[in-house]
Design an enzyme around this catalytic site. Sequence first.
Site, PDB file in Angstrom:
ATOM      1  N   GLY A 121      48.465 107.438  39.020  1.00 48.93           N
ATOM      2  CA  GLY A 121      49.332 108.455  38.444  1.00 48.93           C
ATOM      3  C   GLY A 121      49.558 108.329  36.959  1.00 48.93           C
ATOM      4  O   GLY A 121      50.496 108.928  36.420  1.00 48.93           O
TER       5      GLY A 121
ATOM      6  N   CYS B 131      20.789 100.601  20.231  1.00 48.75           N
ATOM      7  CA  CYS B 131      20.966 100.292  18.806  1.00 48.75           C
ATOM      8  C   CYS B 131      19.851  99.414  18.252  1.00 48.75           C
ATOM      9  O   CYS B 131      19.560  99.459  17.060  1.00 48.75           O
ATOM     10  CB  CYS B 131      22.332  99.629  18.591  1.00 48.75           C
ATOM     11  SG  CYS B 131      23.710 100.784  18.844  1.00 48.75           S
TER      12      CYS B 131
ATOM     13  N   CYS C 148      22.925  96.472  21.619  1.00 46.43           N
ATOM     14  CA  CYS C 148      22.438  97.066  22.859  1.00 46.43           C
ATOM     15  C   CYS C 148      21.016  97.595  22.675  1.00 46.43           C
ATOM     16  O   CYS C 148      20.513  97.718  21.548  1.00 46.43           O
ATOM     17  CB  CYS C 148      23.369  98.188  23.328  1.00 46.43           C
ATOM     18  SG  CYS C 148      23.199  99.764  22.429  1.00 46.43           S
TER      19      CYS C 148
ATOM     20  N   PHE D 146      42.618 111.113  44.281  1.00 43.96           N
ATOM     21  CA  PHE D 146      42.645 111.751  42.960  1.00 43.96           C
ATOM     22  C   PHE D 146      42.284 113.226  43.059  1.00 43.96           C
ATOM     23  O   PHE D 146      42.754 114.042  42.266  1.00 43.96           O
ATOM     24  CB  PHE D 146      41.700 111.038  41.988  1.00 43.96           C
ATOM     25  CG  PHE D 146      41.753 111.617  40.597  1.00 43.96           C
ATOM     26  CD1 PHE D 146      42.835 111.382  39.768  1.00 43.96           C
ATOM     27  CD2 PHE D 146      40.731 112.427  40.130  1.00 43.96           C
ATOM     28  CE1 PHE D 146      42.900 111.933  38.492  1.00 43.96           C
ATOM     29  CE2 PHE D 146      40.777 112.974  38.854  1.00 43.96           C
ATOM     30  CZ  PHE D 146      41.871 112.726  38.037  1.00 43.96           C
TER      31      PHE D 146
ATOM     32  N   CYS E 283      26.159  96.564  16.847  1.00 45.60           N
ATOM     33  CA  CYS E 283      25.875  96.525  18.285  1.00 45.60           C
ATOM     34  C   CYS E 283      24.447  96.047  18.531  1.00 45.60           C
ATOM     35  O   CYS E 283      23.521  96.428  17.808  1.00 45.60           O
ATOM     36  CB  CYS E 283      26.072  97.915  18.889  1.00 45.60           C
ATOM     37  SG  CYS E 283      25.732  98.019  20.656  1.00 45.60           S
TER      38      CYS E 283
ATOM     39  N   ASP F 133      37.170 104.826  45.447  1.00 50.32           N
ATOM     40  CA  ASP F 133      38.512 105.396  45.488  1.00 50.32           C
ATOM     41  C   ASP F 133      38.670 106.162  46.803  1.00 50.32           C
ATOM     42  O   ASP F 133      37.714 106.340  47.546  1.00 50.32           O
ATOM     43  CB  ASP F 133      38.791 106.261  44.268  1.00 50.32           C
ATOM     44  CG  ASP F 133      37.882 107.473  44.173  1.00 50.32           C
ATOM     45  OD1 ASP F 133      37.130 107.730  45.125  1.00 50.32           O
ATOM     46  OD2 ASP F 133      37.918 108.156  43.144  1.00 50.32           O
TER      47      ASP F 133
ATOM     48  N   HIS G 186      24.585 103.129  25.454  1.00 51.76           N
ATOM     49  CA  HIS G 186      25.351 102.521  24.371  1.00 51.76           C
ATOM     50  C   HIS G 186      26.850 102.505  24.686  1.00 51.76           C
ATOM     51  O   HIS G 186      27.519 101.478  24.493  1.00 51.76           O
ATOM     52  CB  HIS G 186      25.123 103.266  23.053  1.00 51.76           C
ATOM     53  CG  HIS G 186      26.094 102.869  21.986  1.00 51.76           C
ATOM     54  ND1 HIS G 186      25.963 101.711  21.253  1.00 51.76           N
ATOM     55  CD2 HIS G 186      27.251 103.442  21.570  1.00 51.76           C
ATOM     56  CE1 HIS G 186      26.989 101.599  20.421  1.00 51.76           C
ATOM     57  NE2 HIS G 186      27.783 102.640  20.595  1.00 51.76           N
TER      58      HIS G 186
ATOM     59  N   ASP H  81      38.793 101.658  35.285  1.00 54.80           N
ATOM     60  CA  ASP H  81      37.623 102.521  35.468  1.00 54.80           C
ATOM     61  C   ASP H  81      37.876 103.843  34.762  1.00 54.80           C
ATOM     62  O   ASP H  81      39.030 104.234  34.558  1.00 54.80           O
ATOM     63  CB  ASP H  81      37.377 102.802  36.957  1.00 54.80           C
ATOM     64  CG  ASP H  81      38.276 103.929  37.468  1.00 54.80           C
ATOM     65  OD1 ASP H  81      37.794 105.076  37.563  1.00 54.80           O
ATOM     66  OD2 ASP H  81      39.462 103.680  37.753  1.00 54.80           O
TER      67      ASP H  81
END
Length: 377
Positions: free
Chosen positions: A217, A310, A307, A97, A305, A93, A336, A267
Amino acid sequence: MAIRYELLKTCHQTGARLGRLHTPHGIVETPAFMPVGTLATVKAMSPEELEEMDAQIILSNTYHLFLRPGHEVVAAAGGLHRFMHWNRPILTDSGGFQVFSLSKLRHITEDGVTFRSHISGEPLFIGPEKAMEIQNALGSDIIMAFDECAPYPAEREYVETSLERTTRWAERCLKAHKRPDEQALFGIVQGGVYRDLRERSARSLTALDFPGYAIGGLSVGEPKEIMYDVLEYTVPLLPDTKPRYLMGVGSPDALVEGAVRGIDMFDCVLPTRIARNGTTMTSRGRLVVRNAKYARDFSPLDPACDCYTCRNYTRAYIRHLIKSDEILGLRLTTYHNLYFLLRLMENVRQAIREDRLRNFRDEFFAQYYGQNSHKPF
């Protein structure tokens, strides 16, 4: 051009887009969620872990890397990819921001923004030319034009003045950008919650022919219904042939709703930030694993899940780690949460491919919230 957007399919139910973003460091399947690595690291995760969960692209922050270690240091290391040992795409970015988030520490003029460092208090300056200098030195695949993210709520006069200045800054960014063949510069549509200002911003920026466009914004305090309304009338103003990026959005409901409305990239720090407080995202909704009721719960965070967390650890164990201030606990919850959102976007892409994204949205919300509703995370 540094990047190329390939539109693969449009969902007949919703108009959502399935695409591929071709970059110098690889292909990003869209719609995509980008984990945030503010200081050239996604907090608590190694690059290998991010690759393992198939994070295709990550985001880093121009303002923070400008402060430390400094863009000259990153350039001397061979660029951000080499510096942080990440060989997949990176988006940075612009620092715009921080014009919003550090409002008590900055002063805006036509030239740019004078800040006081949130670390040392020393004065520093970022304008369009400086934002391009920093990002050119960092070497990210996608860089952002310098802009002002207006707060919500804000008076129309303020938003209009900010928008016009942001457009002039975008023109200056284009002129100052030194590596257009290697880094794609995105323009950022502003305008707050005022439809005619959003339309004016989109017209002005698309006339400048950026390689991609972000919608900024939003997710700055407005109700989500307003955000979705802004997307409804803003997204159709952007070129079909270029990627569309909704900045700072990462709750499960907003990712799905954004994809429904034609957004390609998202994001947010949300999944990593709440993970460090013991809050996790599951297929059945929010789960605060640090709560006492999980002290003897030997099931995974999310039985649905697959992952690493998990598959190998229980709620009771993770709670124990977090309550004991053990670093592994926040690493497991972070892994996770990121995996959950990356798999969610994978499922969104599959639903678009099969022309059933609206059905997927309704089924997902019914399970996630326990009813067919659109409650915020």
